[in-house]
Design a protein around this motif. Structure first.
Motif, PDB file in Angstrom:
ATOM      1  N   TRP A   1      63.480 -22.536  16.661  1.00 63.45           N
ATOM      2  CA  TRP A   1      62.984 -21.522  15.722  1.00 63.45           C
ATOM      3  C   TRP A   1      61.589 -21.873  15.211  1.00 63.45           C
ATOM      4  N   ASN A   2      61.346 -23.145  14.955  1.00 69.78           N
ATOM      5  CA  ASN A   2      60.030 -23.578  14.478  1.00 69.78           C
ATOM      6  C   ASN A   2      58.956 -23.301  15.522  1.00 69.78           C
ATOM      7  N   SER A   3      59.260 -23.560  16.791  1.00 76.22           N
ATOM      8  CA  SER A   3      58.319 -23.276  17.867  1.00 76.22           C
ATOM      9  C   SER A   3      58.095 -21.774  18.008  1.00 76.22           C
ATOM     10  N   TYR A   4      59.172 -21.025  17.905  1.00 76.24           N
ATOM     11  CA  TYR A   4      59.076 -19.556  18.008  1.00 76.24           C
ATOM     12  C   TYR A   4      58.217 -18.995  16.879  1.00 76.24           C
ATOM     13  N   ARG A   5      58.406 -19.518  15.668  1.00 76.38           N
ATOM     14  CA  ARG A   5      57.645 -19.033  14.520  1.00 76.38           C
ATOM     15  C   ARG A   5      56.156 -19.323  14.691  1.00 76.38           C
TER      16      ARG A   5
ATOM     17  N   GLN B   1      37.480  -6.563  17.186  1.00 74.31           N
ATOM     18  CA  GLN B   1      36.777  -7.748  17.639  1.00 74.31           C
ATOM     19  C   GLN B   1      37.367  -8.202  18.964  1.00 74.31           C
ATOM     20  N   ILE B   2      36.508  -8.715  19.816  1.00 72.00           N
ATOM     21  CA  ILE B   2      37.003  -9.289  21.061  1.00 72.00           C
ATOM     22  C   ILE B   2      37.584 -10.659  20.752  1.00 72.00           C
ATOM     23  N   ILE B   3      38.782 -10.940  21.266  1.00 74.19           N
ATOM     24  CA  ILE B   3      39.444 -12.210  21.001  1.00 74.19           C
ATOM     25  C   ILE B   3      38.656 -13.338  21.651  1.00 74.19           C
ATOM     26  N   ASP B   4      38.325 -14.337  20.879  1.00 74.43           N
ATOM     27  CA  ASP B   4      37.571 -15.485  21.375  1.00 74.43           C
ATOM     28  C   ASP B   4      38.501 -16.391  22.168  1.00 74.43           C
ATOM     29  N   ILE B   5      38.089 -16.745  23.400  1.00 81.44           N
ATOM     30  CA  ILE B   5      38.926 -17.586  24.247  1.00 81.44           C
ATOM     31  C   ILE B   5      39.170 -18.944  23.601  1.00 81.44           C
ATOM     32  N   SER B   6      38.155 -19.493  22.932  1.00 82.15           N
ATOM     33  CA  SER B   6      38.322 -20.803  22.293  1.00 82.15           C
ATOM     34  C   SER B   6      39.388 -20.764  21.214  1.00 82.15           C
ATOM     35  N   ASN B   7      39.512 -19.626  20.517  1.00 83.03           N
ATOM     36  CA  ASN B   7      40.555 -19.488  19.500  1.00 83.03           C
ATOM     37  C   ASN B   7      41.937 -19.518  20.126  1.00 83.03           C
ATOM     38  N   VAL B   8      42.070 -18.866  21.280  1.00 81.22           N
ATOM     39  CA  VAL B   8      43.356 -18.867  21.982  1.00 81.22           C
ATOM     40  C   VAL B   8      43.714 -20.281  22.422  1.00 81.22           C
ATOM     41  N   GLU B   9      42.743 -20.996  23.019  1.00 85.03           N
ATOM     42  CA  GLU B   9      43.007 -22.363  23.485  1.00 85.03           C
ATOM     43  C   GLU B   9      43.391 -23.270  22.319  1.00 85.03           C
ATOM     44  N   GLN B  10      42.670 -23.162  21.207  1.00 83.81           N
ATOM     45  CA  GLN B  10      42.961 -23.999  20.056  1.00 83.81           C
ATOM     46  C   GLN B  10      44.355 -23.704  19.507  1.00 83.81           C
ATOM     47  N   ALA B  11      44.692 -22.412  19.412  1.00 83.72           N
ATOM     48  CA  ALA B  11      46.000 -22.039  18.882  1.00 83.72           C
ATOM     49  C   ALA B  11      47.120 -22.535  19.770  1.00 83.72           C
ATOM     50  N   ILE B  12      46.926 -22.440  21.098  1.00 79.68           N
ATOM     51  CA  ILE B  12      47.968 -22.891  22.026  1.00 79.68           C
ATOM     52  C   ILE B  12      48.123 -24.404  21.956  1.00 79.68           C
ATOM     53  N   ASN B  13      47.004 -25.123  21.799  1.00 83.68           N
ATOM     54  CA  ASN B  13      47.079 -26.584  21.698  1.00 83.68           C
ATOM     55  C   ASN B  13      47.772 -27.046  20.424  1.00 83.68           C
ATOM     56  N   GLU B  14      47.736 -26.204  19.367  1.00 85.73           N
ATOM     57  CA  GLU B  14      48.374 -26.554  18.110  1.00 85.73           C
ATOM     58  C   GLU B  14      49.879 -26.346  18.131  1.00 85.73           C
ATOM     59  N   MET B  15      50.396 -25.647  19.128  1.00 85.44           N
ATOM     60  CA  MET B  15      51.833 -25.423  19.200  1.00 85.44           C
ATOM     61  C   MET B  15      52.571 -26.725  19.481  1.00 85.44           C
ATOM     62  N   THR B  16      53.756 -26.815  18.895  1.00 89.12           N
ATOM     63  CA  THR B  16      54.566 -28.020  19.105  1.00 89.12           C
ATOM     64  C   THR B  16      55.288 -28.000  20.439  1.00 89.12           C
TER      65      THR B  16
END
Length: 335
Positions: free
Chosen positions: A57-61, A76-91
């Motif tokens: 559940w924590n990962s899903y959230r 706004q166009i989604i910044d690719i770096s934001n996507v990469e950073q967000a994915i790297n922050e996932m547990t």
């Protein structure tokens, strides 16, 4: 809401877990295991299941929050770096999600590249047409001078030349309309000066069409952009003259405690009731425009865009066969 979505997305696994617990319990009962031991086994299964679900559940959230943050960035166009950073922050990121990430970044790269090419083409087009408009004014001025030198100052020729100048100015303002926020010079101005400037421009048209002008002097001052409000007045005055074959055009200022309004009123052919709600739409000419082959449907559209950007209001009332009244309402009254 998120828990409900989580349960819905994991319903098949929850059903499988419940089925396994029930199957295990049935097997223990068939083997004459005491109820105390059965309850103990069920408790252990439920505890382990709760730990696994809590971790999942924590990962899903986190993933849900990521998508929410990215989707909240409207226009706004989604910044690719934001996507990469967000994915790297996932547990927890599965190999399938990493593949999705690769595909998503490829799509976003193409989108950004296409957007950049489109913006570059648009800038080049604006630069070219802006340059063309300024260059075309030179031969127009030269032609006017030649007509005067050759004593060919006829009303018909001068009227057509004036109409060309109007269309050129309209084209220039159309190019600038998206960048007007950077072109505004907001200051206190005298409406008398703006209105008289417009009247002088159209003096020949009044004489040619034998239309009388009812201009009331004013001492009113408002906070606005003189150039852009002058362009709006020119367009409305041009329409008033174009669609008035006899009678008069009145220009005056009305004031209340809160507002100052520029009013341009004519006794022309008027506007049909069904056309009124759409006359400020881009390219819409209505019945009068179809009858008049010179109508473009751009003038009032530009006026409406400029008025909105200036923070003013424009009210148009009309009755077919009796005339049209246009009010430009400025909210801040200085005098």
């Amino acid at each position: 809401m998120r828990i409900r979505e989580y349960v819905k997305d994991h319903m098949k696994w929850i059903v499988v877990i419940i089925f396994v617990i029930m199957l295990t319990t049935g097997i223990l009962i068939l083997n004459d295991i005491s109820m105390h031991e059965i309850y103990y086994a069920i408790g252990i299964n439920l505890f382990v299941t709760a730990l696994v679900l809590a971790y999942d559940w924590n990962s899903y959230r986190q993933k849900f929050d990521l998508l929410q943050r990215l989707s909240d960035r409207e226009h706004q166009i989604i910044d690719i770096s934001n996507v990469e950073q967000a994915i790297n922050e996932m547990t927890k990121v599965s190999e399938l999600e990493r593949e999705y990430d690769i595909v998503l970044k490829a799509i976003l790269s193409q989108q950004v590249e296409m957007q950049n090419r489109q913006e570059d083409r648009q800038r080049q087009m604006q630069d070219y047409y802006g340059m063309w408009v300024h260059q075309i004014k030179t031969p127009i001025s030269a032609l006017r001078l030649l007509l005067q030198q050759k004593d060919m100052d006829s009303n018909e020729e001068q009227t057509e030349l004036f109409r060309i100048e109007q269309y050129v100015d309209m084209a220039l303002q159309y190019i600038r309309i998206d960048a007007t926020d950077h072109d505004f010079v907001i200051e206190e101005i005298s409406l008398e000066k703006v209105l008289r400037s417009s009247v002088r421009k159209f003096a020949r048209q009044f004489v040619t069409k034998k239309i009388s002008l009812d201009f009331k002097p004013t001492q009113a001052k408002v906070i606005t952009d003189a150039k852009w409000i002058g362009f709006v007045v020119d367009q409305i005055l041009s329409n008033a003259i174009k669609y008035t074959s006899k009678g008069k055009v009145a220009i005056y200022v009305e004031q209340t405690k809160e507002t100052t309004s520029i009013v341009i009123e004519d006794t022309g052919i008027g506007i049909r009731a069904e056309d009124l709600p759409r006359i400020c739409e881009k390219g819409y000419t209505g019945y009068n425009g179809r009858a008049n082959q010179h109508a473009t449907g751009i003038g009032l559209y530009l006026c409406n865009q400029i008025i909105n950007k200036l923070g003013h209001r424009m009210n148009i009332t009309s009755e077919q066969g009796k005339g049209t009244k246009v009010e430009i309402v400025v909210d801040h009254n200085l005098t």
